[in-house]
Design a protein around this motif. Structure first.
Motif, mmCIF file in Angstrom:
data_model
loop_
_atom_site.group_PDB
_atom_site.id
_atom_site.type_symbol
_atom_site.label_atom_id
_atom_site.label_comp_id
_atom_site.label_asym_id
_atom_site.label_seq_id
_atom_site.Cartn_x
_atom_site.Cartn_y
_atom_site.Cartn_z
ATOM 1 N N SER A 103 0.821 -1.217 0.000
ATOM 2 C CA SER A 103 0.000 0.000 0.000
ATOM 3 C C SER A 103 0.849 1.260 0.000
ATOM 4 N N THR A 104 0.482 2.196 -0.855
ATOM 5 C CA THR A 104 1.132 3.511 -0.828
ATOM 6 C C THR A 104 0.565 4.394 0.276
ATOM 7 N N LEU A 131 0.591 -2.198 -6.818
ATOM 8 C CA LEU A 131 0.446 -0.895 -6.165
ATOM 9 C C LEU A 131 -1.019 -0.674 -5.786
ATOM 10 N N THR A 133 -3.911 1.237 -2.721
ATOM 11 C CA THR A 133 -4.074 2.351 -1.777
ATOM 12 C C THR A 133 -4.805 1.929 -0.515
ATOM 13 N N ALA A 158 -0.721 8.029 -4.056
ATOM 14 C CA ALA A 158 -0.191 6.885 -4.799
ATOM 15 C C ALA A 158 0.623 7.344 -6.004
ATOM 16 N N GLN A 222 -1.478 -3.180 -11.116
ATOM 17 C CA GLN A 222 -2.483 -2.286 -10.540
ATOM 18 C C GLN A 222 -3.858 -2.899 -10.750
#
Length: 447
Positions: A103-104, A131, A133, A158, A222
């Motif tokens: 998680s960003t 990637l 969030t 992100a 993603q």
């Protein structure tokens, strides 16, 4: 190599399988999330089947605040960190990729850059970063926040995080390190660079404490399906994991991603599109249906409603089971999952019970191996998929069946490309190695 040249396969691995109660099957290790030997077996099976990569989801909290529900869940209650698991699996595998969810929202860019560059080095160029969030308030509560940040804020963070991480991965030119004992010089000071980033969310100097990784940078995956998520994927992703059961809509999504990617100046054709394919198979359809019935017999209504609540972003436990889905309160959960379920319920006239059953079944394809291969070939040739993210509902059995029954059928049809020893994950997927992007001045010169 892109597009219709060959079909890619990604194995989506949850301990014990993706079905919420799969751990209750007698042949599934109940402690699969901490059993390294079980995970080594799964990884080797996927590699034997010629899968291009493993894909490990992750969450930074137990999603269930209701303890009666939490103690019945198998996949997230007793699970090791997937990054450490991938590092442990690397020496037990040879060619298969290792894509890890991180998680960003709840990781700093320097950590992310270091973790994934380290894994890429240790695995010989097989690392990938899914990637994300994050999804829920339960994760926010583990990081000193009262609430999960709003959707747009998460996406903005992100985007910036990705840019900083890529800058850190390019801290050194490809040929910067000399390791020259005679001269006493480890690296060429003219070929070290630092991002010196100052942005809305991050301030990071760098450089990273690692040479540039074998792939240049790890593969980026993603899974965002909201408008903002699709734009992020089109800009940064090498491959996209999507949940879409309708072929026509999948064709539209894949085309939209390519169009958006062109708008960002990409000349590589955009991300590879790998929709989810949850499979229960057998030598015959009857054999597959028997396996699915056996799996569904382990399910509980309360758990299915908890799963539905998770994806709807609200408590569904009080909904009338045999009535249509009621209007939902506002939510900060994943927009794509919530919108998909609401649309399906309205389109197909589903009751809450039927929607919960469908979500738990997750559009599972229950069919003979030949029928599964037919489905995959049809989607591939129609432009609805560059490959598939295959989701085994229970492990190891569902993956064993796919590898032993479906994969030979795909190979007979010439749909796949054989693995070559020593290839990086990028090369295996048909992706170019990104060139090093250096700032205007070296890190040491302007220090």
């Amino acid at each position: 190599m892109r597009g219709k040249d060959f079909l890619r396969l990604c194995a989506f691995i949850k301990p014990g399988g993706s079905y919420s109660s799969s751990w209750r099957l007698p042949e599934v290790p109940a402690n699969a999330g901490i059993d390294l030997s079980a995970m080594i077996q799964v990884a080797r099976t996927a590699e034997r089947g010629g899968f291009d990569t493993l894909f490990f989801p992750d969450a930074l909290a137990l999603p269930w605040t209701d303890q009666d529900i939490a103690h019945r869940q198998g996949q997230q209650a007793d699970v090791v960190d997937p990054m450490l698991l991938a590092a442990a699996l690397a020496p037990h595998t040879k060619n298969i990729g290792l894509v890890i969810t991180a998680s960003t929202t709840y990781n700093e860019p320097y950590h992310l850059a270091r973790y994934f560059a380290s894994l890429d080095h240790l695995s010989g160029g097989r690392a990938g970063w899914n990637l994300v969030t994050s999804l829920t308030d339960t994760e926010a509560w583990n990081f000193g926040r009262d609430h999960h940040p709003p959707h747009d804020e998460r996406l903005a963070r992100a985007e910036e995080s990705y840019d900083v991480v890529c800058g850190l991965w390019d801290s050194f030119a490809d040929d910067a390190f000399r390791h020259d004992k005679e001269s006493g010089r480890m690296f060429d000071p003219e070929k070290i660079f630092a991002p010196r980033h100052r942005g809305e969310h991050f301030a990071v100097d760098g450089p990273l404490t690692l040479s540039r990784s074998p792939q240049g940078r790890p593969v980026i995956a993603q899974a965002g399906a909201s408008r903002g998520g699709r734009r992020l994927a089109a800009r940064v992703a090498d491959l996209v994991f999507a949940i879409e059961a309708d072929q026509e809509r999948a064709v539209e999504q894949a085309a939209e991603l390519r169009s958006l990617a062109e708008g960002f100046g990409r000349t590589d054709g955009g991300p590879l599109f790998l929709p989810a394919l949850t499979v229960v198979t057998g030598r015959t359809r009857s054999e597959a249906e028997d396996a699915m019935a056996r799996l569904e017999a382990t399910a509980e209504t309360t758990v299915m409603l908890a799963n539905l609540s998770f994806y709807l972003g609200c408590d569904a436990s009080g909904f009338a089971l045999d009535e249509p889905l009621p209007p939902l309160p506002p939510s900060n959960a994943s927009r794509s999952a919530r919108d998909r379920l609401v649309a399906e319920a309205a389109r197909d006239g589903l009751t809450v019970r039927e929607l919960a059953l469908r979500q738990d079944r997750a559009d599972t394809v229950v069919a003979s191996a030949t029928e599964v291969a037919d489905h995959m070939q049809e989607w591939f040739e129609a432009g609805a998929a560059d490959g598939f993210t295959v989701i085994p509902p229970y492990l190891p059995g569902a993956l064993d069946d796919f590898v032993d029954l479906v994969v030979p059928e795909l190979d007979r049809r010439g749909l796949r490309r054989a693995a070559r020893d020593g290839e990086t994950l990028r090369r295996r997927l048909g992706l170019e190695r990104p060139a090093h992007r250096a700032p205007a001045r070296s890190a040491l010169k302007d220090a």
